[in-house]
Design a protein around this motif. Structure first.
Motif, short mmCIF file in Angstrom:
data_model
loop_
_atom_site.label_atom_id
_atom_site.label_comp_id
_atom_site.label_asym_id
_atom_site.label_seq_id
_atom_site.Cartn_x
_atom_site.Cartn_y
_atom_site.Cartn_z
N SER A 95 0.75 -1.33 0.04
CA SER A 95 -0.09 -0.03 0.01
C SER A 95 1.16 1.17 0.02
CB SER A 95 -0.89 -0.02 1.16
OG SER A 95 -1.74 1.40 1.34
N ALA A 96 1.95 1.04 0.98
CA ALA A 96 2.75 2.36 0.75
C ALA A 96 3.52 2.48 -0.56
CB ALA A 96 3.84 2.31 1.85
N VAL A 97 4.14 1.48 -1.03
CA VAL A 97 4.72 1.58 -2.56
C VAL A 97 3.52 2.25 -3.69
CG1 VAL A 97 5.65 0.30 -4.43
CG2 VAL A 97 6.26 -0.19 -2.26
N ARG A 98 2.34 1.82 -3.40
CA ARG A 98 1.28 2.35 -4.46
C ARG A 98 1.19 3.82 -4.19
NH1 ARG A 98 -1.81 -1.57 -3.21
NH2 ARG A 98 -3.40 -0.32 -1.90
N LEU A 99 1.05 4.05 -2.94
CA LEU A 99 0.76 5.50 -2.63
C LEU A 99 2.00 6.53 -3.13
CD1 LEU A 99 -0.36 7.28 0.60
CD2 LEU A 99 1.76 8.11 -0.44
N ASN A 100 3.07 5.91 -3.14
CA ASN A 100 4.57 6.57 -3.61
C ASN A 100 4.15 6.79 -5.19
OD1 ASN A 100 5.67 7.70 -1.36
ND2 ASN A 100 7.32 6.20 -1.47
N LYS A 101 3.78 5.76 -5.77
CA LYS A 101 4.00 5.63 -7.20
C LYS A 101 2.96 6.59 -7.73
CE LYS A 101 5.18 0.85 -8.29
NZ LYS A 101 5.01 -0.37 -8.63
N GLU A 102 1.78 6.66 -7.10
CA GLU A 102 0.57 7.96 -7.42
C GLU A 102 1.08 9.24 -6.96
OE1 GLU A 102 -2.86 6.73 -5.27
OE2 GLU A 102 -3.44 4.93 -6.69
N ARG A 103 1.85 9.38 -6.03
CA ARG A 103 2.59 10.81 -5.61
C ARG A 103 3.46 11.04 -6.55
NH1 ARG A 103 6.27 11.15 -0.31
NH2 ARG A 103 7.04 13.30 -0.57
#
Length: 275
Positions: A95-103
């Motif tokens: 979930s954290a990796v996905r958030l950083n990609k969207e960021r």
């Protein structure tokens, strides 16, 4: 979750955008979006659903007899709760990796300027984790039954185990999200958080009793967040005292969630509005 009134790209947020109803409705819509993105990532689905079950079976086959001989206890009642919690922790990293990609792609910023509640997107990420934890816990319990895990205290023990897994998982996912939105985009999150998760994974009562650790380490092992959660789930399944460890689980879960919620919301604003 809620946050103070903010000013978006088109001016001050309206009262409707800050209402509990808006938070609820918009969080549910965005949760569906998070689940859709997750399901389309087949590698991540494999990692968070099936690899934990395979790991649990391997623990039983490779270490089960050795642990049972050394402790006099059936290792499965420690292994299954341990893997459930480890799955909750490492799944949060995705979930954290996905958030950083969207960021990095600017999607986080586009979501932030939409006329929606400021906390809706972050809340949806936690709700997505809730759905994931419920599904993975059920799958792991079913897999555990194939290697000897039984609910000797009745079927309601399943609900108790789910509840403990959710409390632990929500607290840990809130912590991970607060870290993800407050570190620089260039920071590699996975190694840093994986190290913490690995330390917690190996120093708890899932592999061996607390008494088997060195004397100086026992207070740390006994009171770290995973140990009381494992002990409660073990007691719910096979019998034993629950109250003291359940109090520890609740205190850990509430403390971590409350402490991390505000930094998560403030960090999300910074991450979404950074240029």
């Amino acid at each position: 979750m809620s946050i103070e009134p903010d000013v978006g790209a088109d001016g001050p947020a309206s009262a409707g955008e800050r209402s509990p109803r808006a938070l609820t409705e918009q969080s549910l819509v965005l949760t569906w979006r998070q689940l859709a993105v997750l399901v389309r990532d087949r590698a991540t689905v494999l990692q968070i659903l099936f690899i934990p079950a395979l790991t649990m079976v391997m623990f039983k086959v490779v270490l089960g007899d050795a642990i049972g001989s050394a402790t006099g206890q059936d290792s499965v009642y420690g292994t299954v709760p341990l893997v459930i919690l480890v799955s909750a922790m490492f799944g949060s990293l995705a979930s954290a990796v996905r958030l950083n990609k969207e960021r990095a792609t600017g999607l986080l910023g586009r979501l932030y300027v939409l006329p929606i509640h400021r906390a809706a997107d972050l809340t949806s990420r936690v709700l997505c984790e809730v759905v994931r934890i419920v599904i993975t816990t059920i799958l792991l319990l079913l897999a555990g039954m194939f290697i000897g895990f039984r609910f000797t205290q009745g079927p309601f023990a399943v609900l108790g185990i789910l509840g403990v897994a959710l409390m632990f998982g929500i607290a840990y996912s809130t912590f991970v999200l607060s870290v993800a939105v407050n570190v620089r985009p260039s920071v590699t999150l996975v190694p840093m958080l994986s190290l913490l998760s690995s330390v917690l994974m190996f120093f708890n009562s899932g592999f061996s009793p607390v008494e088997a650790y060195p004397t100086w380490l026992q207070p740390i092992v006994e009171n770290q967040p995973m140990t009381p959660a494992i002990d409660v789930m073990r007691a719910l399944a096979s019998g034993g005292p629950i109250t003291e460890n359940m109090v520890k689980v609740v205190l850990w879960a509430v403390t971590i969630t409350v402490v991390c919620a505000v930094p998560a919301l403030r960090g999300y604003k910074k991450a979404a509005t950074a240029r």
